[in-house]
Design an enzyme around this catalytic site. Structure first.
Site, mmCIF file in Angstrom:
data_model
loop_
_atom_site.group_PDB
_atom_site.id
_atom_site.type_symbol
_atom_site.label_atom_id
_atom_site.label_comp_id
_atom_site.label_asym_id
_atom_site.label_seq_id
_atom_site.Cartn_x
_atom_site.Cartn_y
_atom_site.Cartn_z
ATOM 1 C CD GLU A 153 -2.996 -1.096 2.254
ATOM 2 O OE1 GLU A 153 -2.679 -0.532 3.321
ATOM 3 O OE2 GLU A 153 -4.089 -1.651 2.088
ATOM 4 C CD GLU A 308 -4.416 -5.676 2.316
ATOM 5 O OE1 GLU A 308 -5.182 -4.895 2.908
ATOM 6 O OE2 GLU A 308 -3.193 -5.547 2.304
#
Ligand code: ZN
Length: 587
Positions: A153, A308
Site C-alpha cells: 500500500e 485484500e
C-alpha cells in the site's frame, strides 16, 4: 519487447494475508490444515516482518521463513511473497532518524506505526535494495512462490514528504521537467505575488505558507511525489526482474487513490492487484467500489486480483460496522464479476495485538467457530467452481476518463471558484451509469484506445491539454459519444487558464464557451429544465455558457440566477456527438 509474466494460478485465487510469525508453531500448523479444508490456494506474507528478517544491520534471519514456505509448498498453497520493505525496523530508524518523513508544517513523524520512512531517503533505499536482493536470492526459486508482493500500500500513510532530501529531489525533478530555472519561473507564473526565483536552491516543496500557495507549484509537487514513490517501487521491481525474471510482480493498490498516478504504477508492474474496503454502513458502497474495479481492469487491460478485502468489519473507521450474513460472498463475487481472478482477505487469523486487533479475519477471535470462517468456506467452494472463467475479460461499452492531473489539481484548498472534487463528480456520473446495469471502464486520454467505447464520460476535466482534447475530438469524429461535465477545459498542465477561457481546447468540439463559473449558494432556487419537461436541481454548480449556432440546447436553467440560459448542450461533430453538462447534476 518480451511478454511480461502473467498471472500464474490456474484457479481463482483464494486466501489472504497470513502472519504465522506472530503465532506459535502449533497454531500456524493448524492454520495450514484449515486452509486446505476450505480451499485456500494463495497467501500473502511476510508483509511487515523486516525486523524478524534482519534483526541487526546486515544480519539476516531466514530459517523461520524457509520453514513456513516449505510447509506451504507441502500443503499445495502458493505465496504472494512480500519483499517486507513496507516498514523499516526500529534499529534502522534509530540509527538514521533523518529517514523519518517530515510534514508540510515541519514536524518530523516518529516511529511506532508503519511506513516510517521518507521515500527519498538514500539510506532507506539502500536498505530496501539489500533486503529485496536477499529475498529474491534466498526465495526466488522456492516452489511456493507465485507472485512478488512489493512493499505494501504505497503512500497509504506517507506519500508526500517535505524534508530537505525531498526538497533536493523536487528541484532535480523540476529541472528535468522544465529544463531550466527560467522554465520553472515561466511554468509557475512566479511574477504573480512576487515569487520569482533567482537560484534553483531557493525553491522549496510547498511547506506551510502565510496564504494561498502557487497552484502550479502545488500540482508539480503532486507529480513529483507520485514519481518519487514510483522510483522507490521501480528500485525493487528492477532487482526482482533481474534475479527472478519469470515471477510476476505486483504491489497492492488502494482503489482510485488520490496520491499516486496508478496509470504509471501499473505500467511498471506485471499484475494489477487492489485492496478494497467498501463500508458496509454505506448504502452506495458497492456502487462506488465498482468505479475503482473499472480502473483496475483497465489499467493493463487484463484480469486483476482483489488481494485484500475485509471478511467483515474493519478497524480504522470512526464506526466499524460488520458485514451482514452473505455480504462477504456478495462482495467477493462482485470483484470477480468486475474482472478479478480471485478474492483475498486481510487477514487469515485475527490479531490479538496491535492497531488491527479488532479488524475482522477469516478466522475471527473465536477461531473455527467464527461466522466469517463458515462464510469463507462457502466462498472457497464458489471460487473453485469459477475456475473456468479465470483469465476471462469484462468488456464494457462505457468508460470514464480518470486523469490524475485533474484529481490533484482539484484540491479543497485550491484557489478555485468553489471547492471541487473529481471523486465527487465521478461518483455521481458513475452511479447513474451503474444504475443502468453498466460496468464502467476507465480510460486515460491520450493513452487508451478510445475507439472501442460507445460512450466516454469526462465527469470533470479541469486540466485539459491540447493532446487530451485532440484525442477526445478524434474519438467523437470517428463516431463516439462524449459527455463532458462542468468545470472542464479550464487550465493547461501548468495550471494556466486557457486563452479565451474554458473549455479551452474543447471549445470547437463542444461548441460552447464558458463566460463565468457560477457556484450555487442557494441551489434550491436554480432548476435545470429539459425540453422534455423533466426538471432537476443542480447540487452546487452552474455556468453561464454561450453556444454556437449549430449546438442543440437540451436543457435550460430555470429560476435565479441563470434563468433561461442554456444548461446542457449537444453538438454533432464528425460522425459522433459531444454533450456538455454545465450544471453539477446527480445525487
Ligand atoms: Zn523526505
Amino acid at each position: 519487447m518480451t511478454e511480461a509474466p502473467r498471472w500464474p494460478l490456474p484457479a481463482m485465487a483464494f486466501g489472504g494475508d497470513w502472519n504465522p510469525d506472530q503465532w506459535p508453531r502449533d497454531v500456524w500448523r493448524h492454520d495450514l490444515e484449515l486452509m486446505r479444508r476450505i480451499g485456500v490456494n494463495l497467501v500473502s506474507l511476510p508483509v511487515f516482518a523486516w525486523p524478524q528478517l534482519e534483526p541487526r544491520d546486515g544480519a539476516y534471519s531466514t530459517a523461520w521463513l524457509a520453514e513456513i514456505l516449505d510447509a506451504l509448498a507441502e500443503a499445495g498453497i502458493g505465496v504472494a511473497l512480500a519483499t517486507a520493505t513496507a516498514t523499516p525496523p526500529a534499529w534502522l530508524v534509530r540509527a538514521h532518524p533523518e529517514m523519518l518523513p517530515v510534514r508540510a508544517d515541519g514536524v518530523r513523524l516518529g516511529f511506532g506505526s508503519r511506513q516510517s520512512y521518507c521515500p527519498s531517503s538514500e539510506v532507506f533505499r539502500a536498505k530496501v535494495a539489500a533486503l529485496t536482493t536477499m529475498m529474491a536470492t534466498e526465495f526466488g526459486g522456492h516452489p511456493a512462490l507465485r507472485l512478488w508482493h512489493v512493499s505494501n500500500e504505497y503512500g497509504d500513510h506517507v506519500s508526500r514528504c517535505w524534508c530537505d532530501a525531498c526538497a533536493a529531489g523536487f528541484r532535480r525533478w523540476l529541472l528535468r521537467r522544465h529544463g531550466s530555472l527560467a522554465g520553472i519561473n515561466e511554468a509557475w507564473g512566479t511574477k504573480v505575488w512576487g515569487q520569482v526565483y533567482t537560484d534553483v536552491d531557493q525553491i522549496d516543496p510547498p511547506r506551510v505558507t502565510p496564504g494561498p500557495d502557487n497552484p502550479a507549484r502545488l500540482l508539480d509537487f503532486e507529480r513529483f511525489s507520485s514519481d518519487n514513490v514510483l522510483d522507490l517501487f521501480r528500485l525493487e521491481l528492477d532487482i526482482l526482474a533481474e534475479l527472478t525474471p519469470g515471477v510476476p510482480r505486483t504491489t497492492n493498490f488502494m482503489g482510485i487513490f488520490r496520491d499516486l498516478d496508478y496509470w504509471r504504477f501499473a505500467a511498471a508492474e506485471d499484475v494489477v492487484s487492489n485492496d478494497a474496503y467498501p463500508d458496509p454502513a454505506d448504502g452506495a458502497g458497492h456502487t462506488d467500489i465498482a468505479l475503482s474495479y473499472g480502473l483496475m481492469r483497465s489499467l493493463k487491460d487484463r484480469p486483476w486480483l482483489l488481494i485484500e478485502s475485509a471478511p467483515s468489519a474493519v478497524s480504522w473507521r470512526e464506526v466499524n460496522v460488520p458485514k451482514t450474513p452473505g455480504q462477504l460472498r456478495a462482495d467477493a463475487l462482485q470483484a470477480v464479476a468486475h474482472g478479478s481472478d480471485g478474492t483475498m482477505f486481510f487477514q487469515w487469523r485475527a490479531a490479538r495485538t496491535g492497531p488491527e486487533r479488532f479488524h475482522s479475519a477469516l478466522l475471527g477471535h473465536r477461531g473455527e467457530a467464527s461466522r466469517s470462517f463458515a462464510e469463507a468456506a462457502e466462498l472457497g467452494a464458489d471460487l473453485a467452481a469459477l475456475a473456468p472463467v479465470v483469465g476471462s475479460r469484462v468488456r464494457s461499452s462505457v468508460a470514464i476518463v480518470v486523469d490524475w492531473d485533474t484529481i490533484w489539481a482539484l484540491r479543497p484548498d485550491a484557489s478555485l471558484p468553489a471547492a471541487r472534487s473529481w471523486h465527487d463528480e465521478a461518483r455521481r456520473y458513475h452511479a447513474a451509469l451503474h444504475s443502468l446495469g453498466l460496468a464502467v471502464d476507465s480510460v486515460d486520454a491520450p493513452g487508451t484506445d478510445l475507439s472501442r467505447y460507445a460512450v466516454i464520460v469526462a465527469p470533470t476535466l479541469y486540466v485539459t491539454t491540447d493532446a487530451q482534447a485532440a484525442a477526445l475530438a478524434s474519438y467523437v469524429r470517428g463516431g463516439g459519444t462524449l459527455v463532458v461535465g462542468p468545470f472542464s477545459g479550464v487550465v493547461d498542465d501548468r495550471e494556466r487558464v486557457h486563452p479565451g477561457g474554458p473549455p479551452g481546447p474543447l471549445r470547437d468540439l463542444l461548441g460552447v464557451e464558458v463566460d463565468e463559473h457560477w457556484p450555487l449558494v442557494d441551489a434550491e432556487a436554480q432548476i435545470v429544465q429539459f425540453a422534455s419537461g423533466a426538471r432537476t436541481t443542480p447540487h452546487d454548480w452552474a455556468e453561464w455558457i454561450e453556444v454556437a449556432d449549430d449546438v442543440d440546447i437540451l436543457a435550460h436553467y430555470d429560476g435565479r440566477p441563470l434563468h433561461d440560459r442554456p444548461a446542457i448542450t449537444r453538438r454533432s461533430f464528425g460522425d459522433g456527438v459531444a454533450y456538455y453538462i454545465s450544471a453539477g447534476l446527480g445525487l
